[in-house]
Write a protein that holds these residues in place. Structure first.
Motif, PDB file in Angstrom:
ATOM      1  N   GLY A 149       0.716  -0.867   0.150  1.00  0.00           N
ATOM      2  CA  GLY A 149      -0.015  -0.005  -0.266  1.00  0.00           C
ATOM      3  C   GLY A 149       0.955   1.551  -0.307  1.00  0.00           C
ATOM      4  O   GLY A 149       2.135   1.240   0.482  1.00  0.00           O
ATOM      5  N   MET A 164      -1.097   5.501  -6.892  1.00  0.00           N
ATOM      6  CA  MET A 164      -1.685   4.663  -7.534  1.00  0.00           C
ATOM      7  C   MET A 164      -2.005   4.580  -9.037  1.00  0.00           C
ATOM      8  O   MET A 164      -3.248   2.943  -9.446  1.00  0.00           O
ATOM      9  CB  MET A 164      -3.200   4.447  -6.360  1.00  0.00           C
ATOM     10  N   PRO A 168      -0.563   0.231 -10.886  1.00  0.00           N
ATOM     11  CA  PRO A 168      -1.692  -0.631 -10.070  1.00  0.00           C
ATOM     12  C   PRO A 168      -1.475  -1.857  -9.941  1.00  0.00           C
ATOM     13  O   PRO A 168      -1.721  -2.680  -9.095  1.00  0.00           O
ATOM     14  CB  PRO A 168      -2.640  -0.474 -11.170  1.00  0.00           C
ATOM     15  N   TYR A 171       0.353  -1.628  -6.166  1.00  0.00           N
ATOM     16  CA  TYR A 171      -0.398  -0.775  -5.072  1.00  0.00           C
ATOM     17  C   TYR A 171      -1.749  -1.458  -4.879  1.00  0.00           C
ATOM     18  O   TYR A 171      -1.963  -0.959  -5.500  1.00  0.00           O
ATOM     19  CB  TYR A 171       0.175   0.356  -4.654  1.00  0.00           C
ATOM     20  N   ARG A 172      -2.061  -1.997  -3.905  1.00  0.00           N
ATOM     21  CA  ARG A 172      -3.642  -2.301  -3.523  1.00  0.00           C
ATOM     22  C   ARG A 172      -4.436  -1.428  -3.370  1.00  0.00           C
ATOM     23  O   ARG A 172      -5.501  -1.199  -3.020  1.00  0.00           O
ATOM     24  CB  ARG A 172      -3.688  -3.860  -2.735  1.00  0.00           C
ATOM     25  N   ALA A 173      -3.820  -0.136  -2.523  1.00  0.00           N
ATOM     26  CA  ALA A 173      -4.720   0.432  -1.184  1.00  0.00           C
ATOM     27  C   ALA A 173      -4.150   1.893  -1.201  1.00  0.00           C
ATOM     28  O   ALA A 173      -2.789   1.742  -1.367  1.00  0.00           O
ATOM     29  CB  ALA A 173      -4.487   0.003  -0.010  1.00  0.00           C
ATOM     30  N   ILE A 215      -7.669   4.088 -11.626  1.00  0.00           N
ATOM     31  CA  ILE A 215      -7.181   3.635 -10.250  1.00  0.00           C
ATOM     32  C   ILE A 215      -8.417   2.808 -10.897  1.00  0.00           C
ATOM     33  O   ILE A 215      -8.964   2.133 -11.269  1.00  0.00           O
ATOM     34  CB  ILE A 215      -7.769   4.337  -9.173  1.00  0.00           C
ATOM     35  N   ASP A 216      -7.509   1.284 -10.640  1.00  0.00           N
ATOM     36  CA  ASP A 216      -8.042  -0.287 -10.558  1.00  0.00           C
ATOM     37  C   ASP A 216      -8.876   0.007  -9.637  1.00  0.00           C
ATOM     38  O   ASP A 216      -9.336   0.667  -8.453  1.00  0.00           O
ATOM     39  CB  ASP A 216      -7.325  -1.174 -10.065  1.00  0.00           C
ATOM     40  N   ALA A 219      -9.481  -1.591  -6.344  1.00  0.00           N
ATOM     41  CA  ALA A 219      -8.184  -0.319  -5.094  1.00  0.00           C
ATOM     42  C   ALA A 219      -9.345  -0.035  -3.500  1.00  0.00           C
ATOM     43  O   ALA A 219     -10.459  -0.036  -3.799  1.00  0.00           O
ATOM     44  CB  ALA A 219      -7.508   0.756  -5.476  1.00  0.00           C
ATOM     45  N   ARG A 220      -8.571   0.148  -3.247  1.00  0.00           N
ATOM     46  CA  ARG A 220      -9.176   0.898  -1.148  1.00  0.00           C
ATOM     47  C   ARG A 220      -8.432   1.941  -1.097  1.00  0.00           C
ATOM     48  O   ARG A 220      -7.635   1.991  -0.789  1.00  0.00           O
ATOM     49  CB  ARG A 220      -8.545  -0.190  -0.411  1.00  0.00           C
TER      50      ARG A 220
END
Length: 283
Positions: A149, A164, A168, A171-173, A215-216, A219-220
């Motif tokens: 993240g 982000m 992509p 990073y997931r968040a 952004i994917d 994502a969070r």
């Protein structure tokens, strides 16, 4: 150690055993050196490691970024001196690897090192920071590539979203505290980008308002700001609106009666909120 003027040791006067002060599970941060996106400039940073660090395990990683060209953030002292450095230690204590790095465009190196920021606020920072993480993933397998993240405060919040969108696969968040999203929102950008009426392109390139579309969807994102920090509160609300339109899962957290720097219980709650968010987002 007593030394001569030429550096040769004369006698050892005393030896300190730090173990009783640091505890049996303390793990020192690791100094890291990577290469910038120009392929030649050395960048320096720190990788914090959890207590009792096991080199045979893989750990989730949090990449803390600032990116503002007016200051350096990579720590150069043993003891934490700022709220941000205390946060880095706290996140490492919670079980994360924490990367902090100064990219090109920051001061205290050389004029050429900082001059890359002239009329270009974003591109070199994103390329350097994402490139640094890719290089560190070539270390022994400490970093879990599925649990990474990015986070930042103020200008760093804007760079966290830019990273982000640009990386992509990394990073997931992302967590954005008191976000400085709007490049027109103050005079802080003008010494580096010039005046927008003279050349609007650098400002348009620095704007983050189109990022939610890039952004994917998986994502969070966490957005946090205080009610007394009116420019950043406006930035939070506008970005939240755009994330809703892009159908990006996110949370907003508003701190009553807090300004650009959180204080007291709000500062401690902010740290806990970050841990809770990343614990869930990177599970």
């Amino acid at each position: 150690v007593l030394r001569r003027a030429d550096g040769v040791a004369v006698i050892e006067l005393d030896r300190l055993d730090p173990a009783p002060l640091l505890g049996p599970h303390w793990t020192p941060p690791l100094e890291v050196v990577v290469t910038a996106a120009d392929g030649q400039t050395a960048l320096h940073g720190v990788l914090y490691r959890p207590p009792g660090f096991d080199p045979g395990r893989r750990y989730p990683l949090l990449h803390w970024v600032y990116g503002g060209p007016q200051m350096c953030v990579a720590p150069k002292a043993f003891a934490p001196r700022t709220d941000n450095e205390i946060l880095h230690h706290a996140l490492a204590d919670a079980g994360y690897l924490v990367l902090v790095l100064d990219a090109r465009g920051t001061p205290q190196r050389s004029k050429a090192f900082q001059d890359v920021v002239w009329r270009s606020l974003v591109d070199h920072v994103v390329a350097d920071q994402a490139g640094a993480l890719r290089q560190l993933m070539g270390l022994p397998p400490w970093i879990d590539p599925q649990r990474m993240g990015v986070l930042g405060r103020s200008w760093g919040a804007s760079f966290a979203l830019h990273l982000m969108a640009a990386a992509p696969d990394l990073y997931r968040a992302a967590a954005c505290t008191v976000p400085g999203f709007d490049p027109y929102g103050g005079v802080i950008a003008e010494p580096y980008l010039g005046l927008p009426q003279d050349d609007p392109a650098p400002y348009q390139n620095a704007e983050p308002w189109a990022l939610p579309q890039r952004i994917d969807k998986r994502a969070r994102i966490l957005l946090m700001a205080g009610t007394l920090d009116s420019p950043q509160q406006w930035n939070l609300q506008r970005m939240s609106h755009l994330l809703v339109e892009a159908d990006i899962s996110h949370q907003t957290l508003v701190f009553a009666e807090q300004e650009h720097a959180f204080e007291g219980p709000a500062l401690r709650f902010h740290q806990r909120a970050l841990r809770d968010f990343f614990d869930e987002a990177l599970a």
